[in-house]
Design a protein around this motif. Structure first.
Motif, PDB file in Angstrom:
ATOM      1  N   TRP A 186       9.627 -28.418   4.043  1.00 46.85           N
ATOM      2  CA  TRP A 186      10.537 -29.556   4.218  1.00 46.85           C
ATOM      3  C   TRP A 186       9.815 -30.801   4.692  1.00 46.85           C
ATOM      4  O   TRP A 186      10.454 -31.843   4.870  1.00 46.85           O
ATOM      5  CB  TRP A 186      11.629 -29.186   5.227  1.00 46.85           C
ATOM      6  CG  TRP A 186      12.635 -28.226   4.690  1.00 46.85           C
ATOM      7  CD1 TRP A 186      12.637 -26.888   4.890  1.00 46.85           C
ATOM      8  CD2 TRP A 186      13.742 -28.511   3.869  1.00 46.85           C
ATOM      9  NE1 TRP A 186      13.682 -26.313   4.246  1.00 46.85           N
ATOM     10  CE2 TRP A 186      14.397 -27.294   3.598  1.00 46.85           C
ATOM     11  CE3 TRP A 186      14.269 -29.682   3.311  1.00 46.85           C
ATOM     12  CZ2 TRP A 186      15.533 -27.205   2.810  1.00 46.85           C
ATOM     13  CZ3 TRP A 186      15.412 -29.591   2.534  1.00 46.85           C
ATOM     14  CH2 TRP A 186      16.037 -28.358   2.282  1.00 46.85           C
ATOM     15  N   GLN A 187       8.531 -30.650   4.959  1.00 46.81           N
ATOM     16  CA  GLN A 187       7.738 -31.815   5.374  1.00 46.81           C
ATOM     17  C   GLN A 187       8.299 -32.493   6.621  1.00 46.81           C
ATOM     18  O   GLN A 187       8.376 -33.711   6.703  1.00 46.81           O
ATOM     19  CB  GLN A 187       7.654 -32.837   4.228  1.00 46.81           C
ATOM     20  CG  GLN A 187       6.807 -32.383   3.069  1.00 46.81           C
ATOM     21  CD  GLN A 187       5.339 -32.329   3.434  1.00 46.81           C
ATOM     22  OE1 GLN A 187       4.757 -33.310   3.873  1.00 46.81           O
ATOM     23  NE2 GLN A 187       4.712 -31.165   3.294  1.00 46.81           N
ATOM     24  N   HIS A 188       8.745 -31.727   7.569  1.00 44.07           N
ATOM     25  CA  HIS A 188       9.035 -32.316   8.871  1.00 44.07           C
ATOM     26  C   HIS A 188       8.689 -31.307   9.961  1.00 44.07           C
ATOM     27  O   HIS A 188       8.361 -30.153   9.681  1.00 44.07           O
ATOM     28  CB  HIS A 188      10.480 -32.811   8.977  1.00 44.07           C
ATOM     29  CG  HIS A 188      11.518 -31.751   8.745  1.00 44.07           C
ATOM     30  ND1 HIS A 188      12.762 -32.029   8.283  1.00 44.07           N
ATOM     31  CD2 HIS A 188      11.473 -30.419   8.887  1.00 44.07           C
ATOM     32  CE1 HIS A 188      13.433 -30.903   8.166  1.00 44.07           C
ATOM     33  NE2 HIS A 188      12.679 -29.931   8.530  1.00 44.07           N
ATOM     34  N   ALA A 189       8.751 -31.764  11.188  1.00 45.21           N
ATOM     35  CA  ALA A 189       8.188 -30.958  12.272  1.00 45.21           C
ATOM     36  C   ALA A 189       9.203 -30.033  12.929  1.00 45.21           C
ATOM     37  O   ALA A 189       8.853 -29.304  13.853  1.00 45.21           O
ATOM     38  CB  ALA A 189       7.587 -31.888  13.329  1.00 45.21           C
ATOM     39  N   THR A 190      10.449 -30.039  12.437  1.00 44.71           N
ATOM     40  CA  THR A 190      11.478 -29.258  13.113  1.00 44.71           C
ATOM     41  C   THR A 190      11.086 -27.800  13.271  1.00 44.71           C
ATOM     42  O   THR A 190      11.218 -27.211  14.348  1.00 44.71           O
ATOM     43  CB  THR A 190      12.794 -29.357  12.317  1.00 44.71           C
ATOM     44  OG1 THR A 190      13.116 -30.728  12.150  1.00 44.71           O
ATOM     45  CG2 THR A 190      13.904 -28.629  13.033  1.00 44.71           C
ATOM     46  N   GLY A 191      10.579 -27.214  12.189  1.00 47.11           N
ATOM     47  CA  GLY A 191      10.208 -25.803  12.241  1.00 47.11           C
ATOM     48  C   GLY A 191       9.143 -25.548  13.281  1.00 47.11           C
ATOM     49  O   GLY A 191       9.166 -24.531  13.980  1.00 47.11           O
ATOM     50  N   GLN A 192       8.209 -26.498  13.387  1.00 50.85           N
ATOM     51  CA  GLN A 192       7.146 -26.300  14.387  1.00 50.85           C
ATOM     52  C   GLN A 192       7.715 -26.365  15.796  1.00 50.85           C
ATOM     53  O   GLN A 192       7.308 -25.602  16.675  1.00 50.85           O
ATOM     54  CB  GLN A 192       6.077 -27.361  14.195  1.00 50.85           C
ATOM     55  CG  GLN A 192       5.422 -27.250  12.830  1.00 50.85           C
ATOM     56  CD  GLN A 192       4.344 -28.286  12.634  1.00 50.85           C
ATOM     57  OE1 GLN A 192       3.630 -28.638  13.568  1.00 50.85           O
ATOM     58  NE2 GLN A 192       4.225 -28.782  11.411  1.00 50.85           N
ATOM     59  N   VAL A 193       8.666 -27.281  15.989  1.00 50.65           N
ATOM     60  CA  VAL A 193       9.295 -27.357  17.311  1.00 50.65           C
ATOM     61  C   VAL A 193      10.005 -26.046  17.618  1.00 50.65           C
ATOM     62  O   VAL A 193       9.868 -25.487  18.710  1.00 50.65           O
ATOM     63  CB  VAL A 193      10.287 -28.534  17.363  1.00 50.65           C
ATOM     64  CG1 VAL A 193      11.067 -28.518  18.651  1.00 50.65           C
ATOM     65  CG2 VAL A 193       9.546 -29.837  17.197  1.00 50.65           C
ATOM     66  N   PHE A 194      10.720 -25.549  16.605  1.00 51.25           N
ATOM     67  CA  PHE A 194      11.405 -24.262  16.775  1.00 51.25           C
ATOM     68  C   PHE A 194      10.387 -23.191  17.161  1.00 51.25           C
ATOM     69  O   PHE A 194      10.606 -22.403  18.098  1.00 51.25           O
ATOM     70  CB  PHE A 194      12.105 -23.902  15.457  1.00 51.25           C
ATOM     71  CG  PHE A 194      13.250 -22.940  15.603  1.00 51.25           C
ATOM     72  CD1 PHE A 194      13.333 -22.057  16.665  1.00 51.25           C
ATOM     73  CD2 PHE A 194      14.256 -22.914  14.641  1.00 51.25           C
ATOM     74  CE1 PHE A 194      14.394 -21.171  16.782  1.00 51.25           C
ATOM     75  CE2 PHE A 194      15.317 -22.022  14.752  1.00 51.25           C
ATOM     76  CZ  PHE A 194      15.380 -21.154  15.819  1.00 51.25           C
ATOM     77  N   ALA A 195       9.244 -23.193  16.484  1.00 50.59           N
ATOM     78  CA  ALA A 195       8.226 -22.176  16.765  1.00 50.59           C
ATOM     79  C   ALA A 195       7.737 -22.281  18.205  1.00 50.59           C
ATOM     80  O   ALA A 195       7.483 -21.264  18.862  1.00 50.59           O
ATOM     81  CB  ALA A 195       7.069 -22.326  15.798  1.00 50.59           C
ATOM     82  N   ILE A 196       7.643 -23.508  18.708  1.00 53.63           N
ATOM     83  CA  ILE A 196       7.207 -23.654  20.103  1.00 53.63           C
ATOM     84  C   ILE A 196       8.207 -22.964  21.038  1.00 53.63           C
ATOM     85  O   ILE A 196       7.827 -22.265  21.976  1.00 53.63           O
ATOM     86  CB  ILE A 196       7.076 -25.150  20.467  1.00 53.63           C
ATOM     87  CG1 ILE A 196       5.912 -25.746  19.705  1.00 53.63           C
ATOM     88  CG2 ILE A 196       6.888 -25.338  21.960  1.00 53.63           C
ATOM     89  CD1 ILE A 196       5.762 -27.221  19.887  1.00 53.63           C
ATOM     90  N   PHE A 197       9.475 -23.157  20.727  1.00 55.09           N
ATOM     91  CA  PHE A 197      10.485 -22.503  21.566  1.00 55.09           C
ATOM     92  C   PHE A 197      10.405 -20.991  21.456  1.00 55.09           C
ATOM     93  O   PHE A 197      10.586 -20.278  22.436  1.00 55.09           O
ATOM     94  CB  PHE A 197      11.880 -23.005  21.198  1.00 55.09           C
ATOM     95  CG  PHE A 197      12.159 -24.381  21.699  1.00 55.09           C
ATOM     96  CD1 PHE A 197      12.280 -24.621  23.056  1.00 55.09           C
ATOM     97  CD2 PHE A 197      12.258 -25.449  20.831  1.00 55.09           C
ATOM     98  CE1 PHE A 197      12.523 -25.895  23.531  1.00 55.09           C
ATOM     99  CE2 PHE A 197      12.501 -26.722  21.293  1.00 55.09           C
ATOM    100  CZ  PHE A 197      12.619 -26.955  22.646  1.00 55.09           C
ATOM    101  N   VAL A 198      10.134 -20.501  20.252  1.00 62.87           N
ATOM    102  CA  VAL A 198      10.025 -19.051  20.098  1.00 62.87           C
ATOM    103  C   VAL A 198       8.857 -18.530  20.931  1.00 62.87           C
ATOM    104  O   VAL A 198       8.957 -17.495  21.600  1.00 62.87           O
ATOM    105  CB  VAL A 198       9.856 -18.676  18.609  1.00 62.87           C
ATOM    106  CG1 VAL A 198       9.582 -17.199  18.474  1.00 62.87           C
ATOM    107  CG2 VAL A 198      11.091 -19.059  17.828  1.00 62.87           C
TER     108      VAL A 198
END
Lengths: 493, 102, 517, 171
Positions: free
Chosen positions: B55-67
């Motif tokens: 999706w070319q945005h950082a949302t997933g990475q932020v989610f991963a940080i929370f995980v």
């Protein structure tokens, strides 16, 4: 840089109750060892809990009046991460009642068990703030972190009797299975995110609605998410933790766990199934039907030959989860309202029943076995009578409140023509009588053992029991105002 | 050779999820069960990062940080409880933890 | 006064119960006196009903209606017609007698005992008065709990088993009945756009036959277990045998009538098409006949005095249901009258057993013999009770059974033929019981020293015997009271019944146009 | 592109082999080391997907933090005994069913091809040019996801309090 765009009035309004809880939780941790080093003074910590709940209740009240004044159905903050609506406020009142009651009756219990107080109260409040986000969250990440905050507090609270092996074991089992299932849950979340590139429930709902029925990605997301959600509400076959955690935990925490945590998980489940998955109903309805029947079967049949009251109530709470799932399967307005009514009455009656078990723990008697209840009516007739009312309510006998919950569930099943499910559920309602009345039999018909001390009663415990009893009877006899409250919480509009 | 797509990552994460599940269900040693749960969380993160890239945005990475944050918290508390239990009982085998019926 | 009379009758035991809870538990006599006052007061308060009730006036009398739960459409709506009048009088009378007969029998946990009885009284009166289905269901379930305790705490050796069996059976039936109620409730919402539990409103429903049949079976299970009809009767002997005397009396006299009352008040008027369905009527009539004959045959074989009477109840209640499903005025009126008769005569029989049990603490028939020599007063009263139950002319049982047989004959002569064998068998087991226990020489030495009945004990029977003779000699007022409600039911189920030129002899030949407008 | 493909397979094999070894080794220490291999593979995948910040987090937090914690506990609670005992619990039936179900799922997926997943092709709005990965993450974390970030702080506080309560002998 202008800060106001990051933290608006709406943002403030949307989280203020949780902020109160977290602040007072931290305050308790600080005061515990800075101000009250003397253990005898630590009972003043209870004042903080009461204050925290007071402020939280006030905040909830302000939220309600704000919504009414603005004449809007909901208020969302933090860019849609969180939504305050009738639903979240309704559930938060339940959490508040449960937390407050549990906290005030815990003092004596902890004293008897010889455990520390400070962290206990703080964790109760932190868990409640996690529940706040479960009921109000509309973003996958908020929901997930809220869930984990609640769960983590409960892992610790279940194991709070550190010198008791049963408590250690219960905590470990609960943690392993809990972490395992939330792993599945967040796996499902990751796919939901992948499907539409957003973590907002509303966006996801839109994306899923455009996909065909039985789409493999949706199916994968649905099954993995469901595993996590069903685990949290202790539906079979993911219920194995419940009897162990309920039995091993301090009884006050058992009450908190079985009431508040279950209510929060139901709220979470409704948010997910009536939000993102609403359009995939034909996929999950048969799945949930199977789960619900299995849950009712296992919950009721396994409860039949339990001898530990907490374990028995654990299995009974499994079967209650099955009933609430039936409301979701019916899925019409009556069904959803039924779940709200059910969880509301369940809060009071199950709290009440477990508080009686709390009272059974005195000096050196653990008081969790059916035998410990024998002849209770001779020693403490008041408590026996209270327990009878709560058990009748759990069994759904009118005119107690429990009947109303079952009434709505049956009605919603009839309305949606699930006649067979309704018949199955009604037969299990009759089966349930058998094990609830095992407790009644023990209390009223068996003879009391000699020279046992009477029950430990404290002022807060009596107040708490009185509140539970009053609610159980009043909701049963004059439910009109309560039904209107429940109706205000409807998610389906 | 096909170019690597998001679906490849998805298949890999599914396999990792499966391995983790098997580990939780079959192992007796509680420490290894906790490690298996870490595997599951890493499967989640593989998904999140792949989708984030897609999706070319950082949302997933932020989610991963929370995980990851959550994994840390769970591991810390889990190991703490394990130590408390070990002190009382001297075992880390899941099926010897049997005061309560497993 | 008149417009709140029913509420007063309903709440008298409840008020008495509230006061009772504050009486000191140690003072057993005070509690007994108070409970008896409340029980007798309840009966006295219900007496004005008899004089003020206007026989032949259509619809309900003394109605009261208040909104209870508007969100559900539930009302506090009570009222009575001729059928409920008789049952209410039976309830208040038998209630006070049951409370009186416990004076000596209950020595432990006296306060709880009377509390349970008063609560039971509230539930039973409520069932017979409710004109709102929700209210009815609440009272219906309310009855279970005190009865569970009466059997479970003060009962015989297998009390635990009997109590939970009673509870489970009845509850299983009533939750299925609840589903039937909810179906009607929902259908009403579908057709009229608002939710209500009012029976008068629900009667306006126009339902297809198939749905009516389902709802009918749901109701049937609830009511048939309570009656109890043949395959559902197994809880009854256990409950009767284990219950204390007063429990048996109230169970036989009033509780069982809740089931037959349910058929009359709900099944027939609300589901007219299903009630006239050939298959359903035939199945129910056959079950009733099996109940009559089976109950009588099993009674013949009993060695336990109380169990014999318990099975005789199955047989007698079979007559009541047979009368109902004859679906004609004679059958239904006879059935209601027979319900009252069964209450009186079986109530007396259980009291008789209670009296002898208090003296000998055994119920085995073989332990007795020739009691008439030792206890002449007892023998006379037992004889009257027995003959009233067996249906001797000039006593109440005869009138009821005869009317039912008339109705059954009108519906189907074969049914009547089978049912008559039940009458004969009934006379047989009762007379044989009497012969074995009362007549002949005193065979068992322990019986020689028994003392005869005391004045209090005789007082228990006086009103019952008087009532039974009244019905036996002059039953006209009863039929007058019943004519209107019965004709309303028949009119509802078979709209052409009264206007038809020639009444056909049996139901199968009546064109099944029930319910069609 | 080819190098990406090759690297993906290398890392994927690392992840899977590491994971399988983690759940099959008898000794907990060996399991822990295998887990590190697997986590390193995952870190490599992060790099491939241009998630450099996550790569660093994975190395520092996961491998540096969590694994040390695990090894520490393994040393603390003596596991020599455990190593000699039966390795697997009775849960293999459930596991077998799980493997069967999931295997069937993956098999069906491979057979029908990845296309059947209908993974949406996103409309690329154009990445915010000139922003590095870490800036992007920070931007997202402190604006849209400010709330979960705050909740996570309580979560970590609870974790600290909890592990202290549990692990200390007497408070």
């Amino acid at each position: 840089m202008d800060m106001s765009q990051f933290f608006t009035t709406n943002d403030y309004f949307s989280i203020i109750p949780a902020v109160m809880l977290a602040l007072f939780g931290c305050a308790i941790l600080l005061f515990d060892f800075l101000i009250f080093p003397d253990p005898r003074q630590r009972k003043y910590l209870l004042i903080f809990v009461v204050l925290a709940e007071g402020f939280t209740g006030f905040s909830l009240f302000r939220q309600t009046s704000w919504l009414a004044a603005q004449n809007v159905p909901d208020l969302s903050g933090f860019g849609g991460s969180i939504t305050v609506d009738g639903f979240s406020i309704f559930f938060n009142w339940l959490f508040l009642i449960a937390a407050l009651i549990v906290a005030v009756v815990s003092y004596k219990y902890l004293e008897n068990a010889g455990e520390h107080h400070g962290e206990y109260y703080a964790l109760v409040l932190f868990a409640q703030s996690g529940m706040y986000f479960l009921a109000a969250g509309t973003d996958l990440i908020t929901l997930y972190i809220g869930l984990e905050l609640m769960a983590l507090c409960f892992y610790i609270l279940v194991g709070f009797l550190r010198s008791d092996k049963r408590s250690n074991e219960a905590a470990l089992k609960y943690l392993i299975l809990g972490a395992f299932s939330s792993g599945f849950l967040v796996y499902g979340f990751s796919i939901l995110y992948g499907l539409c590139g957003s973590t907002k429930l509303a966006d996801i709902a839109g994306a899923i609605a455009q996909r065909p029925a039985w789409d493999p990605m949706v199916f994968l997301a649905l099954t993995t998410t469901s595993v996590g959600l069903l685990f949290k509400i202790s539906a079979a076959p993911f219920h194995m933790w419940a009897p162990d955690a309920y039995e091993g935990a301090p009884t006050t925490i058992t009450a908190y766990l079985s009431v508040a945590s279950k209510a929060a998980s139901i709220a979470f489940l409704l948010r997910i199934f009536l939000g993102p998955f609403a359009s995939a109903r034909e996929t999950w309805e048969p799945l949930l039907t199977l789960i619900a029947v299995l849950t009712l079967t296992i919950g009721n049949l396994a409860a039949l030959n339990q001898t530990n009251i907490k374990r028995l109530l654990a299995y009974s709470s499994v079967s209650h989860a099955g009933f609430m799932l039936l409301g979701l399967i019916a899925g019409n307005e009556t069904g959803i309202k039924g779940i709200a009514v059910y969880i509301m009455v369940y809060t009071f009656m199950n709290l009440g029943a477990l508080l009686v078990v709390v009272a059974l723990r005195r000096a050196n008697i653990i008081g969790e076995e059916l035998d410990d209840m024998a002849g209770l009516v001779h020693k403490s007739p008041g408590y026996a009578f209270l327990m009878l009312i709560f058990l009748l309510s759990l069994a759904g006998i009118p005119p107690t409140a429990g009947f109303l919950g079952k009434f709505y569930i049956f009605e919603s099943l009839i309305e949606t023509r699930h006649y067979v499910l309704a018949a199955v559920a009604s037969l299990y309602a009759a089966v349930a009588i058998y094990y609830y009345f095992k407790i009644v039999r023990s209390m009223f018909i068996r003879e009391a053992p000699e020279n046992e001390p009477a029950l430990a009663t404290t002022f807060p415990l009596r107040i708490a029991l009185g509140v539970s009893l009053a609610a159980t009877l009043v909701i049963g006899l004059y439910p009109q105002p309560f039904l209107e409250i429940a109706k205000s919480s409807l998610l389906v509009r | 050779m096909h170019p690597i797509t998001t679906a490849h990552y998805l298949a890999l994460s599914l396999a990792l999820l499966l391995i983790g599940t098997v580990g939780v269900l079959t192992r007796r040693n509680v420490v290894i069960i906790l490690m298996s749960i870490e595997l599951i969380l890493n499967a989640v993160n593989i998904n999140l990062i792949a989708f984030s890239h897609m999706w070319q945005h950082a949302t997933g990475q932020v989610f991963a940080i929370f995980v990851i944050t959550d994994a840390v918290a769970e591991a810390a508390v889990g190991l703490g409880i394990l130590i408390a239990l070990f002190r009382n009982k001297e075992t880390v085998q899941a099926d010897e933890i049997d005061l309560l019926k497993w | 006064m008149d417009q709140h009379l029913l509420s007063i009758i309903l709440l008298t035991p409840l008020a008495g119960l509230a006061v009772l809870l504050f009486l000191p538990g140690k003072n057993k006599d005070l509690i007994r006196i108070w409970a008896n006052l409340v029980g007798f007061g309840g009966f006295l308060i219900s007496l004005p009903l008899v004089s003020r009730f206007q026989a032949g006036k259509p619809g309900y009398q003394f109605e009261e209606s208040v909104d209870w739960i508007p969100a559900l459409g539930a009302h506090y709506h009570i009222g009575m017609d001729g059928i409920s009048l008789l049952l209410i009088m039976l309830t208040t009378l038998m209630g006070s007698i049951a409370i009186l007969c416990s004076w000596n029998a209950i020595q432990e946990r006296v306060k709880e005992y009377y509390a349970m009885f008063l609560l039971l009284q509230v539930g039973m009166i409520g069932v017979f008065l409710s004109l709102d289905f929700f209210l009815f269901y609440v009272f219906w379930e309310l009855v279970l709990v005190p009865m569970y305790f009466i059997i479970g705490v003060w009962g015989g050796p297998r009390k635990l088993y009997a109590a939970i069996k009673f509870f489970l059976y009845t509850l299983a039936g009533s939750v299925l009945m609840l589903l039937g109620i909810l179906t009607l409730y929902f259908q009403h919402h579908q057709q009229f756009g608002f939710y209500t539990f009012e029976i008068a409103e629900l009667m306006k429903l126009n339902l297809p036959l198939g749905l009516q049949q389902w709802v009918f079976w749901a109701f049937f299970i609830g009511f048939a277990i309570k009656v109890p009809m043949f395959p559902f009767h197994t809880w009854l002997p256990d409950a009767h045998v284990e219950a204390p005397t007063a429990g048996s009396v109230i169970l036989a006299a009033v509780l069982l009538k809740m089931g037959t009352y349910g058929f009359l008040r709900f099944s027939l008027p609300l589901l007219p098409k299903a009630s006239m369905d050939q298959k359903i009527v035939q199945i129910l009539a056959i079950l009733s006949i099996i109940g009559i004959i089976y109950g009588a045959l099993v009674s013949l074989m009993q060695a336990d005095w109380k169990k014999l009477i318990a099975y005789s109840s199955v047989s007698h209640l079979g007559f009541c249901t047979l009368g109902i499903f004859s679906m004609n005025p004679n059958g239904i009126a006879g059935s209601v009258l027979q319900q009252i008769n069964h209450g009186i005569s079986t109530g007396m029989l259980f009291l008789v057993i209670g009296i002898i049990y208090e003296r000998r603490h055994t119920r085995a028939i073989s332990e007795y013999g020739g009691l008439a020599h030792v206890m002449p007063k007892f023998a006379i009263i037992f004889a009257i009770a027995m003959l009233s139950s067996a249906g001797l002319p000039l006593l109440n049982g005869f009138v009821g059974e005869f009317t039912i047989l008339q109705g059954a004959f009108e519906a189907n002569p074969i049914w009547a033929a089978f049912a008559v064998t039940g009458v004969i068998l009934g006379a047989a087991y009762l007379l044989w019981l009497y012969q074995r226990t009362m007549l002949g020489q005193v065979t068992n030495g322990k019986n020689l020293t028994l003392h005869d009945m005391s004045a209090r004990e005789v007082a228990l029977f006086v009103p019952l015997i008087a009532w039974s003779i009244w019905i036996g000699v002059y039953p006209k007022p009863y039929f007058d009271v019943l004519r209107q409600p019965v004709s309303e039911i028949v009119q509802r189920v078979r709209p052409g019944y009264y206007s038809g030129p020639v009444q056909n002899a049996s139901i199968p030949t009546v064109p099944s146009n029930g319910g069609a407008r | 592109m080819l190098i990406d493909t090759v690297l993906f397979y290398i890392f994927a094999v690392m992840v899977l082999i590491g994971a399988i070894l983690t759940i099959t080794r008898r000794s907990a220490v060996h399991s822990a080391i295998s887990l590190i291999v697997s986590l390193l593979g995952v870190a490599g995948l992060y790099l491939l997907q241009q998630a450099e910040f996550l790569f660093a987090v994975q190395i520092v937090l996961y491998i540096g933090g969590i694994m040390v914690l695990f090894l520490f506990v393994i040393m603390l609670v003596n596991l020599d005994q455990a190593a000699k005992e039966r390795q697997f619990s009775g849960g293999w039936m459930v596991a077998l069913i799980a493997i069967g179900a999931a295997g069937a799922g993956i098999g069906a997926l491979l057979w029908r091809g990845f296309g059947s997943l209908h993974i949406p092709a996103p409309v690329l709005e154009g990445t915010p040019a000139g922003l590095g990965n870490t800036e992007q993450v920070a931007d997202s974390l402190f604006s849209t996801y400010l709330l979960p970030f705050e909740i996570a702080s309580i979560l970590l506080l609870v974790a600290v309090v909890g592990s202290v309560i549990m692990a200390k002998k007497r408070i």
